[in-house]
Design a protein around this motif. Structure first.
Motif, PDB file in Angstrom:
ATOM      1  N   THR A 165      -3.428  -1.220  -1.603  1.00 37.21           N
ATOM      2  CA  THR A 165      -2.197  -1.048  -0.829  1.00 37.21           C
ATOM      3  C   THR A 165      -1.005  -1.020  -1.774  1.00 37.21           C
ATOM      4  N   ALA A 166      -0.209   0.021  -1.678  1.00 32.36           N
ATOM      5  CA  ALA A 166       0.966   0.158  -2.553  1.00 32.36           C
ATOM      6  C   ALA A 166       1.898  -1.041  -2.383  1.00 32.36           C
ATOM      7  N   ILE A 167       2.626  -1.349  -3.449  1.00 29.45           N
ATOM      8  CA  ILE A 167       3.571  -2.462  -3.427  1.00 29.45           C
ATOM      9  C   ILE A 167       4.952  -1.967  -3.848  1.00 29.45           C
ATOM     10  N   ILE A 168       5.945  -2.749  -3.557  1.00 29.91           N
ATOM     11  CA  ILE A 168       7.320  -2.434  -3.960  1.00 29.91           C
ATOM     12  C   ILE A 168       7.602  -3.154  -5.275  1.00 29.91           C
ATOM     13  N   GLY A 169       8.057  -2.409  -6.269  1.00 33.13           N
ATOM     14  CA  GLY A 169       8.348  -2.970  -7.574  1.00 33.13           C
ATOM     15  C   GLY A 169       9.691  -3.674  -7.633  1.00 33.13           C
ATOM     16  N   ASP A 170      10.009  -4.190  -8.805  1.00 34.72           N
ATOM     17  CA  ASP A 170      11.255  -4.928  -9.021  1.00 34.72           C
ATOM     18  C   ASP A 170      12.499  -4.088  -8.776  1.00 34.72           C
ATOM     19  N   GLU A 171      12.392  -2.801  -9.036  1.00 36.68           N
ATOM     20  CA  GLU A 171      13.540  -1.916  -8.859  1.00 36.68           C
ATOM     21  C   GLU A 171      13.424  -1.090  -7.576  1.00 36.68           C
ATOM     22  N   ASP A 172      12.753  -1.649  -6.575  1.00 39.37           N
ATOM     23  CA  ASP A 172      12.555  -1.032  -5.262  1.00 39.37           C
ATOM     24  C   ASP A 172      11.813   0.303  -5.309  1.00 39.37           C
ATOM     25  N   GLU A 173      10.985   0.511  -6.341  1.00 40.85           N
ATOM     26  CA  GLU A 173      10.175   1.722  -6.414  1.00 40.85           C
ATOM     27  C   GLU A 173       8.792   1.424  -5.840  1.00 40.85           C
ATOM     28  N   LEU A 174       8.149   2.419  -5.291  1.00 38.74           N
ATOM     29  CA  LEU A 174       6.816   2.287  -4.720  1.00 38.74           C
ATOM     30  C   LEU A 174       5.783   2.399  -5.837  1.00 38.74           C
ATOM     31  N   ILE A 175       4.961   1.380  -5.993  1.00 36.47           N
ATOM     32  CA  ILE A 175       3.939   1.355  -7.040  1.00 36.47           C
ATOM     33  C   ILE A 175       2.591   1.668  -6.405  1.00 36.47           C
ATOM     34  N   THR A 176       1.947   2.741  -6.897  1.00 38.53           N
ATOM     35  CA  THR A 176       0.654   3.157  -6.364  1.00 38.53           C
ATOM     36  C   THR A 176      -0.470   3.075  -7.404  1.00 38.53           C
ATOM     37  N   ASP A 177      -0.139   2.656  -8.618  1.00 42.98           N
ATOM     38  CA  ASP A 177      -1.140   2.501  -9.680  1.00 42.98           C
ATOM     39  C   ASP A 177      -2.061   1.330  -9.319  1.00 42.98           C
ATOM     40  N   ARG A 178      -3.349   1.620  -9.151  1.00 46.37           N
ATOM     41  CA  ARG A 178      -4.301   0.602  -8.701  1.00 46.37           C
ATOM     42  C   ARG A 178      -4.380  -0.600  -9.634  1.00 46.37           C
ATOM     43  N   SER A 179      -4.284  -0.382 -10.938  1.00 44.02           N
ATOM     44  CA  SER A 179      -4.378  -1.513 -11.867  1.00 44.02           C
ATOM     45  C   SER A 179      -3.170  -2.443 -11.717  1.00 44.02           C
ATOM     46  N   LEU A 180      -1.993  -1.870 -11.505  1.00 46.93           N
ATOM     47  CA  LEU A 180      -0.807  -2.694 -11.289  1.00 46.93           C
ATOM     48  C   LEU A 180      -0.861  -3.424  -9.954  1.00 46.93           C
ATOM     49  N   ILE A 181      -1.375  -2.740  -8.935  1.00 49.15           N
ATOM     50  CA  ILE A 181      -1.525  -3.370  -7.616  1.00 49.15           C
ATOM     51  C   ILE A 181      -2.504  -4.534  -7.720  1.00 49.15           C
ATOM     52  N   ALA A 182      -3.644  -4.310  -8.367  1.00 45.78           N
ATOM     53  CA  ALA A 182      -4.652  -5.358  -8.506  1.00 45.78           C
ATOM     54  C   ALA A 182      -4.110  -6.548  -9.285  1.00 45.78           C
ATOM     55  N   ARG A 183      -3.398  -6.293 -10.366  1.00 40.86           N
ATOM     56  CA  ARG A 183      -2.833  -7.384 -11.168  1.00 40.86           C
ATOM     57  C   ARG A 183      -1.840  -8.197 -10.344  1.00 40.86           C
ATOM     58  N   ASP A 184      -0.988  -7.501  -9.589  1.00 40.60           N
ATOM     59  CA  ASP A 184      -0.014  -8.191  -8.749  1.00 40.60           C
ATOM     60  C   ASP A 184      -0.708  -9.031  -7.678  1.00 40.60           C
ATOM     61  N   TYR A 185      -1.709  -8.453  -7.022  1.00 42.17           N
ATOM     62  CA  TYR A 185      -2.425  -9.161  -5.962  1.00 42.17           C
ATOM     63  C   TYR A 185      -3.178 -10.367  -6.516  1.00 42.17           C
ATOM     64  N   LEU A 186      -3.836 -10.191  -7.653  1.00 40.27           N
ATOM     65  CA  LEU A 186      -4.587 -11.294  -8.252  1.00 40.27           C
ATOM     66  C   LEU A 186      -3.689 -12.449  -8.674  1.00 40.27           C
ATOM     67  N   THR A 187      -2.466 -12.139  -9.063  1.00 38.50           N
ATOM     68  CA  THR A 187      -1.558 -13.207  -9.518  1.00 38.50           C
ATOM     69  C   THR A 187      -0.731 -13.823  -8.402  1.00 38.50           C
TER      70      THR A 187
END
Length: 86
Positions: free
Chosen positions: A19-41
Motif C-alpha cells: 500500500t502506497a504511503i505519503i512521504g515527508d514532503e507529501d509525495e506518494l511513495i510507491t516503491d515496495r522496498s520503501l513501503i516495506a521498510r516504513d511498515y516494518l519500522t
C-alpha cells in the motif's frame, strides 16, 4: 470467529506491504522496498502481535491449558491497538 478475524488481520498485513504511503514532503511513495521498510519500522510489530493467536499459544504451554489473566489482558490490549489503527 477468532480464526476469521485473525485471517482478516493477516491479510491486512500482506496488503500493508503493498500500500502506497505519503512521504515527508507529501509525495506518494510507491516503491515496495520503501513501503516495506516504513511498515516494518512502524506498525508491523503491533499488527503481527495482535494477529498471531498468542493467547492460544500461551494456553498451550501453560499448566492446565489456561494462561494467566495478565497474559490475556496484554493480548487484548495489543488487539485494541490494532483496531485503533483502522
Amino acid at each position: 470467529s477468532d480464526i476469521i478475524i485473525d485471517s482478516i488481520f493477516g491479510l491486512d498485513i500482506i496488503v500493508s506491504f503493498d500500500t502506497a504511503i505519503i512521504g515527508d514532503e507529501d509525495e506518494l511513495i510507491t516503491d515496495r522496498s520503501l513501503i516495506a521498510r516504513d511498515y516494518l519500522t512502524h506498525w508491523f510489530v503491533i499488527d503481527f502481535l495482535s494477529t498471531v493467536p498468542i493467547d492460544k499459544m500461551v494456553s498451550a504451554f501453560t499448566k492446565g491449558g489456561s494462561g494467566s489473566g495478565s497474559d490475556v489482558k496484554l493480548i487484548r490490549i495489543l488487539r485494541l491497538a490494532r483496531l485503533m489503527k483502522l
